[in-house]
Scaffold this motif. Structure first.
Motif, PDB file in Angstrom:
ATOM      1  N   ALA A 149       0.837  -1.209   0.000  1.00  0.00           N
ATOM      2  CA  ALA A 149       0.000   0.000   0.000  1.00  0.00           C
ATOM      3  C   ALA A 149       0.867   1.253   0.000  1.00  0.00           C
ATOM      4  O   ALA A 149       0.586   2.211  -0.723  1.00  0.00           O
ATOM      5  CB  ALA A 149      -0.936  -0.011   1.206  1.00  0.00           C
ATOM      6  N   ALA A 150       1.933   1.252   0.808  1.00  0.00           N
ATOM      7  CA  ALA A 150       2.813   2.425   0.889  1.00  0.00           C
ATOM      8  C   ALA A 150       3.521   2.673  -0.430  1.00  0.00           C
ATOM      9  O   ALA A 150       3.726   3.831  -0.829  1.00  0.00           O
ATOM     10  CB  ALA A 150       3.833   2.238   2.008  1.00  0.00           C
ATOM     11  N   GLU A 151       3.900   1.613  -1.121  1.00  0.00           N
ATOM     12  CA  GLU A 151       4.582   1.756  -2.412  1.00  0.00           C
ATOM     13  C   GLU A 151       3.658   2.424  -3.429  1.00  0.00           C
ATOM     14  O   GLU A 151       4.083   3.296  -4.197  1.00  0.00           O
ATOM     15  CB  GLU A 151       5.029   0.391  -2.911  1.00  0.00           C
ATOM     16  N   GLU A 152       2.389   2.044  -3.428  1.00  0.00           N
ATOM     17  CA  GLU A 152       1.425   2.661  -4.338  1.00  0.00           C
ATOM     18  C   GLU A 152       1.213   4.133  -3.985  1.00  0.00           C
ATOM     19  O   GLU A 152       1.152   5.003  -4.862  1.00  0.00           O
ATOM     20  CB  GLU A 152       0.102   1.908  -4.279  1.00  0.00           C
ATOM     21  N   LEU A 153       1.092   4.420  -2.687  1.00  0.00           N
ATOM     22  CA  LEU A 153       0.933   5.801  -2.245  1.00  0.00           C
ATOM     23  C   LEU A 153       2.170   6.628  -2.577  1.00  0.00           C
ATOM     24  O   LEU A 153       2.063   7.794  -2.961  1.00  0.00           O
ATOM     25  CB  LEU A 153       0.668   5.822  -0.734  1.00  0.00           C
ATOM     26  N   ALA A 154       3.347   6.023  -2.429  1.00  0.00           N
ATOM     27  CA  ALA A 154       4.597   6.730  -2.723  1.00  0.00           C
ATOM     28  C   ALA A 154       4.665   7.137  -4.178  1.00  0.00           C
ATOM     29  O   ALA A 154       5.205   8.206  -4.500  1.00  0.00           O
ATOM     30  CB  ALA A 154       5.789   5.850  -2.361  1.00  0.00           C
ATOM     31  N   SER A 155       4.135   6.312  -5.073  1.00  0.00           N
ATOM     32  CA  SER A 155       4.172   6.654  -6.493  1.00  0.00           C
ATOM     33  C   SER A 155       3.387   7.928  -6.761  1.00  0.00           C
ATOM     34  O   SER A 155       3.755   8.730  -7.627  1.00  0.00           O
ATOM     35  CB  SER A 155       3.646   5.493  -7.344  1.00  0.00           C
ATOM     36  N   GLN A 156       2.297   8.136  -6.020  1.00  0.00           N
ATOM     37  CA  GLN A 156       1.503   9.368  -6.162  1.00  0.00           C
ATOM     38  C   GLN A 156       2.282  10.576  -5.644  1.00  0.00           C
ATOM     39  O   GLN A 156       2.274  11.648  -6.246  1.00  0.00           O
ATOM     40  CB  GLN A 156       0.189   9.229  -5.408  1.00  0.00           C
ATOM     41  N   VAL A 157       2.974  10.385  -4.511  1.00  0.00           N
ATOM     42  CA  VAL A 157       3.770  11.463  -3.931  1.00  0.00           C
ATOM     43  C   VAL A 157       4.899  11.850  -4.896  1.00  0.00           C
ATOM     44  O   VAL A 157       5.131  13.046  -5.160  1.00  0.00           O
ATOM     45  CB  VAL A 157       4.351  11.044  -2.567  1.00  0.00           C
ATOM     46  N   ILE A 158       5.588  10.849  -5.435  1.00  0.00           N
ATOM     47  CA  ILE A 158       6.696  11.109  -6.353  1.00  0.00           C
ATOM     48  C   ILE A 158       6.207  11.826  -7.611  1.00  0.00           C
ATOM     49  O   ILE A 158       6.865  12.733  -8.132  1.00  0.00           O
ATOM     50  CB  ILE A 158       7.421   9.794  -6.698  1.00  0.00           C
ATOM     51  N   ALA A 159       5.026  11.426  -8.087  1.00  0.00           N
ATOM     52  CA  ALA A 159       4.464  12.075  -9.283  1.00  0.00           C
ATOM     53  C   ALA A 159       4.212  13.552  -9.016  1.00  0.00           C
ATOM     54  O   ALA A 159       4.448  14.405  -9.885  1.00  0.00           O
ATOM     55  CB  ALA A 159       3.174  11.372  -9.679  1.00  0.00           C
ATOM     56  N   ASP A 160       3.770  13.883  -7.800  1.00  0.00           N
ATOM     57  CA  ASP A 160       3.522  15.278  -7.435  1.00  0.00           C
ATOM     58  C   ASP A 160       4.825  16.083  -7.362  1.00  0.00           C
ATOM     59  O   ASP A 160       4.814  17.301  -7.552  1.00  0.00           O
ATOM     60  CB  ASP A 160       2.786  15.381  -6.097  1.00  0.00           C
ATOM     61  N   LEU A 161       5.917  15.417  -7.037  1.00  0.00           N
ATOM     62  CA  LEU A 161       7.208  16.090  -6.905  1.00  0.00           C
ATOM     63  C   LEU A 161       7.932  16.249  -8.235  1.00  0.00           C
ATOM     64  O   LEU A 161       8.931  16.971  -8.318  1.00  0.00           O
ATOM     65  CB  LEU A 161       8.108  15.329  -5.924  1.00  0.00           C
ATOM     66  N   SER A 162       7.434  15.574  -9.252  1.00  0.00           N
ATOM     67  CA  SER A 162       8.110  15.586 -10.556  1.00  0.00           C
ATOM     68  C   SER A 162       7.867  16.894 -11.300  1.00  0.00           C
ATOM     69  O   SER A 162       6.839  17.533 -11.130  1.00  0.00           O
ATOM     70  CB  SER A 162       7.616  14.421 -11.403  1.00  0.00           C
TER      71      SER A 162
END
Length: 214
Positions: free
Chosen positions: A201-214
């Motif tokens: 679950a955290a890995e999926e959530l992290a992908s959203q966070v990383i996308a926001d930082l891109s």
């Protein structure tokens, strides 16, 4: 969006406690805790590096999101964060954070054994754990292929900056899974009734966070 820019939603809108994250010039992610006590201005508590705890006025380039706890718990947590900031405990930098919490009354940190400490990400975990909030199901975290290389890279930087030899060796030889800032931040902004958050679950959530930082 998982995390917001201050120009879209000001830091002052934080409900007592939130989490922050940004990219650094060195290419690393850096996370911390956004907090606001009473009518004071919002601030960010974050661990820059070895024995470098910082308490700064909230400002970009950090992005932020509300913490997934209820309001009453966040009020108590904000007060704890303020005590930690005032106390300014000397926190060693390490990926072995197992069992580390703060003294809820004083904001002190018990002196960890050599090799133990916190990172910017596990500072969030430890602050929450002080009041019994278990954010992550850490037994589900795998040791990934680049973890050991990262540990050794950080240990080299610590050695170059004069960290104690036994601590550097422990950091370099760490055999635990690395808890990465986007994973911790992603987990922290979910509703607390979903805690502890699994790695998947955290890995999926992290992908959203990383996308926001891109």
């Amino acid at each position: 969006m998982a995390v917001l820019e201050a120009e879209d939603r000001p830091f002052a809108e934080v409900e007592h406690v939130g989490v922050v994250i940004r990219n650094t010039e060195s290419g690393f992610w850096h996370a911390g805790l956004l907090y606001r006590v009473a009518d004071q201005q919002p601030r960010i508590l974050h661990l820059r590096f070895h024995y470098q705890l910082a308490d700064d006025q909230a400002s970009p380039p950090f992005r932020w999101a509300q913490l997934g706890l209820d309001s009453d718990n966040k009020i108590v947590l904000a007060e704890l964060i303020a005590r930690i900031a005032h106390r300014d405990p000397k926190i060693p930098y390490s990926f072995d954070s197992e069992g580390i919490i703060f003294d809820a009354e004083t904001g002190d940190l018990a002196t960890p054994a050599a090799g133990k400490g916190l990172t910017c990400a596990t500072l969030i975990v430890a602050v929450l754990a002080t009041y019994g909030h278990r954010l992550l199901d850490t037994v589900t975290w795998p040791i990934r292929g680049d973890d050991q290389q990262f540990f050794q890279q950080i240990a080299g930087i610590m050695q170059a900056n004069g960290a104690a030899a036994d601590h550097v060796l422990a950091v370099a030889g760490n055999a635990l899974a690395r808890l990465r800032p986007p994973e911790v931040v992603g987990a922290a902004i979910t509703e607390s009734d979903t805690w502890p958050v699994s790695f998947a679950a955290a890995e999926e959530l992290a992908s959203q966070v990383i996308a926001d930082l891109s």
